[in-house]
Design an enzyme around this catalytic site. Structure first.
Site, PDB file in Angstrom:
ATOM      1  N   HIS A 368       0.825  -1.204   0.000  1.00 49.34           N
ATOM      2  CA  HIS A 368       0.000   0.000   0.000  1.00 49.34           C
ATOM      3  C   HIS A 368       0.859   1.253   0.000  1.00 49.34           C
ATOM      4  O   HIS A 368       0.556   2.233  -0.667  1.00 49.34           O
ATOM      5  CB  HIS A 368      -0.909   0.025   1.237  1.00 49.34           C
ATOM      6  CG  HIS A 368      -1.576  -1.288   1.483  1.00 49.34           C
ATOM      7  ND1 HIS A 368      -2.058  -1.659   2.697  1.00 49.34           N
ATOM      8  CD2 HIS A 368      -1.833  -2.313   0.646  1.00 49.34           C
ATOM      9  CE1 HIS A 368      -2.574  -2.875   2.619  1.00 49.34           C
ATOM     10  NE2 HIS A 368      -2.455  -3.288   1.388  1.00 49.34           N
ATOM     11  N   ARG A 475      -9.694   5.008  -7.467  1.00 52.76           N
ATOM     12  CA  ARG A 475      -9.661   3.670  -6.848  1.00 52.76           C
ATOM     13  C   ARG A 475     -10.158   3.781  -5.398  1.00 52.76           C
ATOM     14  O   ARG A 475      -9.390   4.071  -4.484  1.00 52.76           O
ATOM     15  CB  ARG A 475      -8.238   3.109  -6.871  1.00 52.76           C
ATOM     16  CG  ARG A 475      -7.679   2.812  -8.262  1.00 52.76           C
ATOM     17  CD  ARG A 475      -6.232   2.347  -8.135  1.00 52.76           C
ATOM     18  NE  ARG A 475      -5.742   1.639  -9.296  1.00 52.76           N
ATOM     19  CZ  ARG A 475      -4.855   2.134 -10.164  1.00 52.76           C
ATOM     20  NH1 ARG A 475      -4.388   3.359 -10.016  1.00 52.76           N
ATOM     21  NH2 ARG A 475      -4.435   1.406 -11.172  1.00 52.76           N
ATOM     22  N   ARG A 511     -14.585   4.107  -9.091  1.00 49.54           N
ATOM     23  CA  ARG A 511     -14.661   2.661  -9.264  1.00 49.54           C
ATOM     24  C   ARG A 511     -15.025   2.046  -7.911  1.00 49.54           C
ATOM     25  O   ARG A 511     -14.427   2.378  -6.903  1.00 49.54           O
ATOM     26  CB  ARG A 511     -13.311   2.107  -9.727  1.00 49.54           C
ATOM     27  CG  ARG A 511     -13.359   0.603  -9.922  1.00 49.54           C
ATOM     28  CD  ARG A 511     -12.064   0.073 -10.491  1.00 49.54           C
ATOM     29  NE  ARG A 511     -10.995   0.079  -9.504  1.00 49.54           N
ATOM     30  CZ  ARG A 511      -9.758  -0.326  -9.767  1.00 49.54           C
ATOM     31  NH1 ARG A 511      -9.432  -0.711 -10.992  1.00 49.54           N
ATOM     32  NH2 ARG A 511      -8.842  -0.326  -8.837  1.00 49.54           N
ATOM     33  N   GLU A 610     -11.456  -5.677 -17.956  1.00 46.48           N
ATOM     34  CA  GLU A 610     -10.194  -6.201 -17.429  1.00 46.48           C
ATOM     35  C   GLU A 610     -10.087  -7.705 -17.626  1.00 46.48           C
ATOM     36  O   GLU A 610      -9.070  -8.293 -17.320  1.00 46.48           O
ATOM     37  CB  GLU A 610     -10.094  -5.943 -15.919  1.00 46.48           C
ATOM     38  CG  GLU A 610     -10.089  -4.483 -15.524  1.00 46.48           C
ATOM     39  CD  GLU A 610     -10.126  -4.324 -14.020  1.00 46.48           C
ATOM     40  OE1 GLU A 610      -9.074  -4.057 -13.443  1.00 46.48           O
ATOM     41  OE2 GLU A 610     -11.209  -4.462 -13.423  1.00 46.48           O
ATOM     42  N   ASN A 633      -3.812  -3.311 -17.040  1.00 39.99           N
ATOM     43  CA  ASN A 633      -2.955  -3.987 -16.048  1.00 39.99           C
ATOM     44  C   ASN A 633      -3.455  -5.402 -15.821  1.00 39.99           C
ATOM     45  O   ASN A 633      -2.695  -6.363 -15.829  1.00 39.99           O
ATOM     46  CB  ASN A 633      -2.959  -3.250 -14.706  1.00 39.99           C
ATOM     47  CG  ASN A 633      -2.513  -1.811 -14.835  1.00 39.99           C
ATOM     48  OD1 ASN A 633      -1.895  -1.446 -15.818  1.00 39.99           O
ATOM     49  ND2 ASN A 633      -2.827  -0.988 -13.844  1.00 39.99           N
ATOM     50  N   ASP A 634      -4.741  -5.513 -15.597  1.00 38.81           N
ATOM     51  CA  ASP A 634      -5.311  -6.840 -15.395  1.00 38.81           C
ATOM     52  C   ASP A 634      -5.598  -7.523 -16.724  1.00 38.81           C
ATOM     53  O   ASP A 634      -5.303  -8.706 -16.903  1.00 38.81           O
ATOM     54  CB  ASP A 634      -6.593  -6.749 -14.558  1.00 38.81           C
ATOM     55  CG  ASP A 634      -6.286  -6.750 -13.070  1.00 38.81           C
ATOM     56  OD1 ASP A 634      -5.470  -7.582 -12.642  1.00 38.81           O
ATOM     57  OD2 ASP A 634      -6.840  -5.911 -12.342  1.00 38.81           O
ATOM     58  N   ARG A 644       1.047 -10.161 -13.445  1.00 33.55           N
ATOM     59  CA  ARG A 644       1.558  -8.803 -13.588  1.00 33.55           C
ATOM     60  C   ARG A 644       2.571  -8.444 -12.503  1.00 33.55           C
ATOM     61  O   ARG A 644       3.327  -7.495 -12.632  1.00 33.55           O
ATOM     62  CB  ARG A 644       0.388  -7.793 -13.613  1.00 33.55           C
ATOM     63  CG  ARG A 644      -0.233  -7.470 -12.276  1.00 33.55           C
ATOM     64  CD  ARG A 644      -1.554  -6.731 -12.451  1.00 33.55           C
ATOM     65  NE  ARG A 644      -1.585  -5.448 -11.765  1.00 33.55           N
ATOM     66  CZ  ARG A 644      -2.683  -4.738 -11.545  1.00 33.55           C
ATOM     67  NH1 ARG A 644      -3.865  -5.168 -11.982  1.00 33.55           N
ATOM     68  NH2 ARG A 644      -2.644  -3.599 -10.928  1.00 33.55           N
ATOM     69  N   CYS A 681      -7.422   2.943 -18.788  1.00 33.42           N
ATOM     70  CA  CYS A 681      -6.914   3.469 -17.519  1.00 33.42           C
ATOM     71  C   CYS A 681      -5.792   2.633 -16.919  1.00 33.42           C
ATOM     72  O   CYS A 681      -5.403   2.822 -15.774  1.00 33.42           O
ATOM     73  CB  CYS A 681      -8.039   3.638 -16.509  1.00 33.42           C
ATOM     74  SG  CYS A 681      -8.843   2.087 -16.056  1.00 33.42           S
TER      75      CYS A 681
HETATM   76  C1  PEP Z   1      -6.141  -2.230 -14.387  1.00 38.78           C
HETATM   77  O1  PEP Z   1      -6.272  -3.415 -14.053  1.00 38.78           O
HETATM   78  O2  PEP Z   1      -5.661  -1.883 -15.460  1.00 38.78           O
HETATM   79  C2  PEP Z   1      -6.536  -1.157 -13.462  1.00 38.78           C
HETATM   80  C3  PEP Z   1      -6.518   0.103 -13.826  1.00 38.78           C
HETATM   81  O3  PEP Z   1      -6.911  -1.528 -12.213  1.00 38.78           O
HETATM   82  P1  PEP Z   1      -5.876  -1.822 -11.042  1.00 38.78           P
HETATM   83  O4  PEP Z   1      -4.509  -1.440 -11.508  1.00 38.78           O
HETATM   84  O5  PEP Z   1      -6.327  -1.023  -9.877  1.00 38.78           O
HETATM   85  O6  PEP Z   1      -6.024  -3.297 -10.841  1.00 38.78           O
HETATM   86 MG    MG Z   2      -7.396  -3.941 -12.358  1.00 40.36          MG
END
Ligand code: PEP
Ligand code: MG
Length: 754
Positions: A368, A475, A511, A610, A633-634, A644, A681
């Site tokens: 965190h 977030r 979100r 995602e 990202n996901d 990841r 995003c």
């Molecule tokens: C993602 O998964 O791209 C995303 C923006 O969410 P997080 O990074 O919070 O999992």
């Molecule tokens: Mg994500």
């Protein structure tokens, strides 16, 4: 031999007096060796001090030939003296000349002495010299004598380090052991370069009072300190604290193991009996045990070395009554915080003005505190093994997160290089700030919306500072992650309202909670999962525990009275999940109506894309939502089946591959055709080259980290969108592993600033 342990305090006092007395540093050191020799009933007592370059020089002797002083030099590891320094361990030899490391130095005349006892002079964890006594008879020195000489060496090390002996030792020939430049490697957690003075998050207490008269009193102080420390550990072990303190449970378990170790306590008591204060005794024993643990072949113990050091420092702080963190005092100059680990709220306690960087012995990219350091724009490097014992408070440190290095006491040329780098970066940041009002419109007139990602109050000033068009991803789980208890309805509402107030007319997309997986909170316990990223997380938790989601929706509705509220659901894998989540919103809206409470002027509902399965449900999904946000990202970790967070896989697949770009293009195309706004995003959009490719795929909206807004705006303003589209689309069918190099060449040929 006379048993020194019967009157050690007397000798310690005498040494102190001699060192503080009149005369040159050299003459006082000469008196010191005389005193020690007399008290130890040794024919020889010599002091060797470390010079830079790793040489130990005979600085004073009683018993060896005087002409050897400042002449006899040994490298670290050379001869018995060098071996003591190298190992940082005492050597007790009845017949020194038979030891394999013995080297004969004729100028000293030491051949007539048989037994030798030598101990290292250790200051702040570094060997600064060696203290040796020798006798003509062949004998092994008793444990008490070894203990006593170690105690003397501790006092002497302090005197050497703090008095003008150090200056005399330096004397144009370098420093006494300390001060050499050092580079330690670590892992980038939050990007950037910073330079400043090292400040320990948990300040190291300088033990200045070394000698005590009343051993009983010192032992009872020690006992109390141990009790306090154990109580503190118990408190930290309580679940709620672990979440906020940044310490992991296994580390705390190790702490407890040491805290109840009888051997440790007994050794400290022995050191107190030899004349030291409780603080000095803890420090001395820590130095011994540190050295021994360094040498152990037991990997578990070696791994735990820094835990043990940390605990010993904790004990010293308790004894000295200085248990606060460095955040309690305002920082005075550019500062690099040095810590074993750091909790999110601890980081937030620091005055931002002078906090330039952070170097941690532990730390992880998903912790965190890392997320918050990134949000605050503070360079942070983690997993820097040995940082706590390699740097002193106030020493100059450069943290280079890009390169993954920490430079301790950097040389002038390194400082210059990095100052140039830092200046270039700062100039760039200032330039971006100056351009924050310029529209992000491409050379061929395509407007691009640049939004920012956020999650905490500290993000809000970035809206103005970067000129972001709004918050494309807020977030909401961050608020939960930095809190030790479940945030109440009014606390949630207050945050959402403050965010919307700060954004004014700019949109904010909230979100809903993306908890679970690696983003765990103590008040939402769930079973250990084999694959947490694929597990019970985000919308899955929300739909299984609707009360949590309902509360959050309620807080959002109340915060958005009279305004447009944008709600986005994470980790949707199936359209039915969107429908179910929308039902929860509808229920809460009806509740408001029933209670005749004011409602938002408008509610827009969207979802994250995602999970790859959703890309094959676009036709049924699009009529359900007001907007889509692609979370690469996901999405990409599932698309490539590539974790990841696993550094080994970080470079294995490229998001600029034909496959990944085709998937994004498909989603963007279907959204554009249906007139449903689509944003991206994920971190991908924060990199100008990737952002350029995304523009080429028809994407016109990005939500990125605040520090990326300037560079991406500059890229957009230098780009011809039609040209990159024409270049890229035919390449999507190519068999290339990656289109990165081709896109880079395109940027170069078309003067796109990336
Ligand atoms: C993602 O998964 O791209 C995303 C923006 O969410 P997080 O990074 O919070 O999992
Ligand atoms: Mg994500």
């Amino acid at each position: 031999m006379y048993n020194l342990t019967s009157r050690p305090r007397l000798l310690l006092r005498r040494l102190h007096k001699v060192m503080a007395g009149a005369g040159s540093a050299q003459s006082r050191l000469n008196k010191v060796v005389k005193e020690i020799a007399r008290n130890m009933v040794a024919e020889v007592c010599s002091v060797y001090l470390a010079r830079s370059g790793g040489e130990l020089e005979l600085f004073a002797t009683e018993g060896l030939k005087p002409e050897a002083v400042h002449q006899t030099r040994l490298k670290f590891g050379e001869g018995l003296v060098g071996l003591i320094a190298f190992n940082a361990l005492p050597l007790n030899l009845p017949e020194a000349s038979t030891h394999p490391s013995f080297v004969y130095r004729p100028e000293t005349g030491e051949e007539i002495y048989h037994s030798l006892l030598g101990v290292p002079l250790v200051r702040h964890g570094r060997v600064v010299g060696v203290l040796v006594v020798q006798n003509k008879v062949t004998r092994r020195y008793s444990d008490e004598e070894v203990e006593a000489l170690q105690t003397i060496s501790m006092v002497l090390a302090e005197l050497v380090g703090t008095g003008d002996l150090l200056e005399s030792a330096n004397n144009g020939n370098g420093t006494a052991g300390a001060g050499q430049s050092l580079v330690l490697d670590g892992q980038k957690l939050a990007d950037g370069i910073a330079s400043g003075a090292a400040v320990f998050h948990e300040p190291k207490v300088e033990v200045t009072q070394l000698i005590a008269d009343d051993a009983e009193q010192e032992i009872s102080r020690l006992q109390e300190a141990f009790d306090t420390m154990r109580r503190e550990l118990d408190r930290m072990m309580s679940v709620a604290e672990i979440a906020t303190a940044g310490e992991h449970r296994d580390i705390l378990e190790t702490y407890k193991m040491f805290a109840y170790d009888r051997g440790w306590q007994r050794k400290i008591k022995d050191a107190i009996q030899s004349g030291l204060t409780a603080e000095a005794a803890v420090e001395r024993v820590q130095q011994d045990m540190h050295t021994q643990m360094m040498r152990t072949s037991d990997p578990y113990l070696r791994e735990r070395l820094s835990d043990f050091d940390d605990l010993a420092h904790r004990l010293i702080r308790i004894l000295a009554g200085r248990t606060g963190t460095a955040a309690e005092e305002p920082l005075k100059a550019d500062t690099i915080i040095i810590a074993k680990s750091l909790g999110p709220s601890e980081l937030l306690d620091y005055d931002r003005t002078y906090l330039k960087g952070i170097a941690l012995e532990e730390g992880s990219p998903t912790a965190h505190v890392t997320i918050i350091a990134r949000a605050m724009g503070i360079p942070m490097i983690g997993r820097v093994r040995g940082i706590l014992s390699s740097v002193e408070d106030g020493e100059n440190v450069i943290v280079d997160c890009e390169g993954g290095h920490v430079f301790i006491r950097p040389t002038d040329d390194i400082v210059e290089t990095y100052q140039d780098n830092i200046a270039i970066r700062e100039a760039r940041v200032a330039e971006y700030a100056a351009q924050r009002h310029l529209p992000a419109i491409s050379r061929d007139g395509v407007p691009v919306q640049l939004l920012m990602n956020g999650g905490l109050l500290i993000d809000l000033p970035n809206l103005d500072a970067t000129g972001a068009g709004g918050i494309g991803l807020f977030r909401t789980e961050f608020q939960f992650m930095v809190s030790s208890t479940l945030p109440r309805l009014d606390t949630q509402m207050a945050l959402y309202r403050e965010v919307m107030d700060a954004a004014g007319d700019k949109p904010v997309i909230f979100r809903t909670l993306d908890l679970g997986g690696d983003k765990s909170v103590p008040f939402l316990p769930h079973d250990r999962e084999e694959n947490p990223a694929l597990g019970w997380r985000a919308i899955r938790v929300a739909l299984d525990r609707p009360a949590l989601l309902r509360y959050q929706i309620r807080a959002l509705l109340m915060a958005a009275t009279g305004r447009c509220l944008n709600i986005m659901f994470p980790m949707i894998a199936d359209v039915s999940e969107v429908r179910d989540a929308k039902d929860v919103v509808a229920k809460e809206v009806r509740r408001l109506e029933k209670l005749k409470k004011p409602a938002p002027a408008k509610i827009r509902i969207g979802c994250m894309l995602e999970v790859p399965s959703l890309a094959w449900q676009m036709n049924s999904l699009l009529p359900e939502v007001d907007f889509i946000s692609i979370g690469t990202n996901d999405l990409m970790q599932f698309f490539f089946a590539s974790d990841r967070a696993n550094p080994r896989l970080a470079d294995r697949y490229d998001l600029l591959s034909p496959a990944a770009l085709s998937l994004i293009q498909w989603v963007v195309k279907t959204c554009n055709e249906a007139g449903v706004p689509v944003t991206l995003c994920g971190e991908m959009g924060s990199r100008p080259l990737e952002a350029m490719a995304l523009m080429g795929l028809g994407l016109k909206r990005l939500s990125i980290s605040p520090s990326a807004i300037g560079p991406v705006r500059t890229m957009v303003r230098s780009l011809d969108v039609k040209a990159v589209t024409d270049f890229l689309l035919p390449l999507l069918n190519s068999p290339d592993h990656s289109l990165r190099e081709k896109l880079r060449s395109f940027a170069k040929d078309h003067a796109v600033i990336i």
